[in-house]
Scaffold this active site. Structure first.
Site, PDB file in Angstrom:
ATOM      1  N   TYR A  48      48.347  41.838  44.692  1.00  0.00           N
ATOM      2  CA  TYR A  48      47.143  41.657  45.274  1.00  0.00           C
ATOM      3  C   TYR A  48      47.974  40.850  46.850  1.00  0.00           C
ATOM      4  CZ  TYR A  48      47.168  36.870  42.948  1.00  0.00           C
ATOM      5  OH  TYR A  48      48.207  35.410  42.825  1.00  0.00           O
ATOM      6  N   CYS A  49      46.511  40.622  47.131  1.00  0.00           N
ATOM      7  CA  CYS A  49      46.627  39.627  48.626  1.00  0.00           C
ATOM      8  C   CYS A  49      45.108  39.260  48.006  1.00  0.00           C
ATOM      9  CB  CYS A  49      46.893  40.597  49.600  1.00  0.00           C
ATOM     10  SG  CYS A  49      45.343  41.629  50.597  1.00  0.00           S
ATOM     11  N   PHE A  50      44.477  38.194  49.662  1.00  0.00           N
ATOM     12  CA  PHE A  50      43.339  37.307  49.557  1.00  0.00           C
ATOM     13  C   PHE A  50      42.016  38.997  48.881  1.00  0.00           C
ATOM     14  CE2 PHE A  50      39.669  35.582  51.383  1.00  0.00           C
ATOM     15  CZ  PHE A  50      39.655  34.232  50.292  1.00  0.00           C
TER      16      PHE A  50
END
Length: 366
Positions: free
Chosen positions: A94-96
């Site tokens: 995941y990222c932000f």
């Protein structure tokens, strides 16, 4: 390509392995239990791309990002992701916000022959889910507080109850002015996330009634969620009692014997000196509340006890300042608190009686 994974409940109930592709500075502010930070960009690279985005727009920023993370740098990062994916075939990335960074990581892994799923909505969506988990528990579940004088062993009681939520454990702090551990505290976000996951897992096991220790808003540097702290001002209470002798013995064990061992294990030869400094510093933190004369007297007792402990390993002299601090400072404060909360106290007893009561206490309707 793999579908985005948006079953956040599944992620946290099953401790799904995750790699976080955000920059280290973002990760340090808050993440989830057991997650590994394998960033797409370093803090410096992210800063340069951000500046470029502001000055020249999105397309120029994307071009710069690909320039910064290319060649050997890119190969090393893809290899780290591939190693994680192979070690954790059931994992996620995941990222932000579930946007460009995780899409790029996912595509580069795909180019390397690995089809790996990512979390839809990213960190932000999972964080929102966990905060909502806390709020739902507060609205739907029954809570009771465990109170008692310093050293009565409230944490020990909580440890024997399957429906207890150990706030101090999640904050890695014992809750008092002397409560800091040799190992540091989590960020406030990490603390809230740990609490939420604990509640989620316990509720999934069918528990709907929880025991918490009566705490201030701050547990060291970790702040309780405001709604939880506000709720705690009205929750019913159970009061734990123990003899002064037992309390002194327990504090001696927790705050002297065990804490000095923690410091020595962590820092080796320097550990005891750091422990001694921490103990004296903890007393100095309540200097104003103790008053000059009392502080000075207890400080000298503590110094003498530390000197003897350093010389011979004997900890018996510590009992003097512990008894003084309990009798002259903590006990009067807790006696006042007990009186002010008296109307909410539904049971008073020793360890065995309190454990029996809390194990058999019927949930109260909300």
């Amino acid at each position: 390509m793999s579908q985005d994974h948006t079953d956040y409940r599944d992620i946290f109930l099953n401790d799904r392995p995750m790699m976080d592709t955000r920059a280290p500075i973002e990760f340090a502010k808050g993440a989830f239990p057991g997650v590994l930070n394998l960033p797409l960009m370093t803090d410096q690279e992210r800063q340069r791309v951000g500046t470029c985005y502001k000055q020249q727009g999105q397309q120029a920023a994307i071009v710069l990002g690909h320039q910064l993370v290319s060649g050997e740098v890119k190969a090393q990062r893809v290899q780290a992701w591939a190693d994680f994916a192979k070690a954790h075939p059931d994992g996620l990335l995941y990222c932000f916000r579930g946007g460009m960074r995780s899409q790029i990581a996912q595509q580069w892994l795909k180019d390397a022959g690995i089809d790996y799923p990512r979390v839809g909505g990213g960190y932000k969506a999972m964080r929102t889910f966990l905060l909502e988990t806390i709020e739902q528990a507060l609205q739907q579940c029954d809570f009771v507080l465990l109170g008692g004088m310093t050293g009565t062993g409230k944490t020990e009681v909580l440890g024997q109850l399957e429906h207890a939520v150990d706030l101090e454990g999640h904050a890695n702090h014992r809750g008092s002015s002397f409560g800091r551990r040799a190992t540091g505290q989590p960020s406030n976000i990490d603390f809230e996330n740990r609490l939420a996951v604990d509640l989620l897992k316990k509720r999934d096991r069918g528990l709907q009634s929880f025991v918490l220790e009566d705490e201030n808003r701050m547990i060291g540097s970790c702040a309780l969620p405001l709604s939880l702290h506000q709720g705690m001002q009205g929750f019913p209470m159970v009061w734990l009692e123990d003899s002064l002798e037992s309390r002194v013995q327990r504090i001696l064990g927790d705050y002297v014997v065990n804490l000095s061992a923690e410091f020595v294990e962590l820092h080796g030869e320097q550990g005891f000196a750091q422990f001694a400094e921490r103990l004296l510093e903890s007393l100095n933190r309540i200097h104003k509340r103790l008053g000059g004369e009392r502080h000075q007297r207890l400080f000298l007792l503590m110094e003498a006890a530390l000197a003897e402990q350093a010389r011979s390993g004997d900890v018996e002299l510590h009992r003097a300042w512990i008894e003084g601090l309990l009798g002259e400072y903590y006990d009067p404060m807790y006696a006042f608190q007990r009186e002010s909360k008296g109307a909410r106290i539904e049971f008073i007893g020793d360890h065995a009686a309190v454990l029996d009561y809390l194990r058999n206490r019927p949930p109260q309707s909300r």
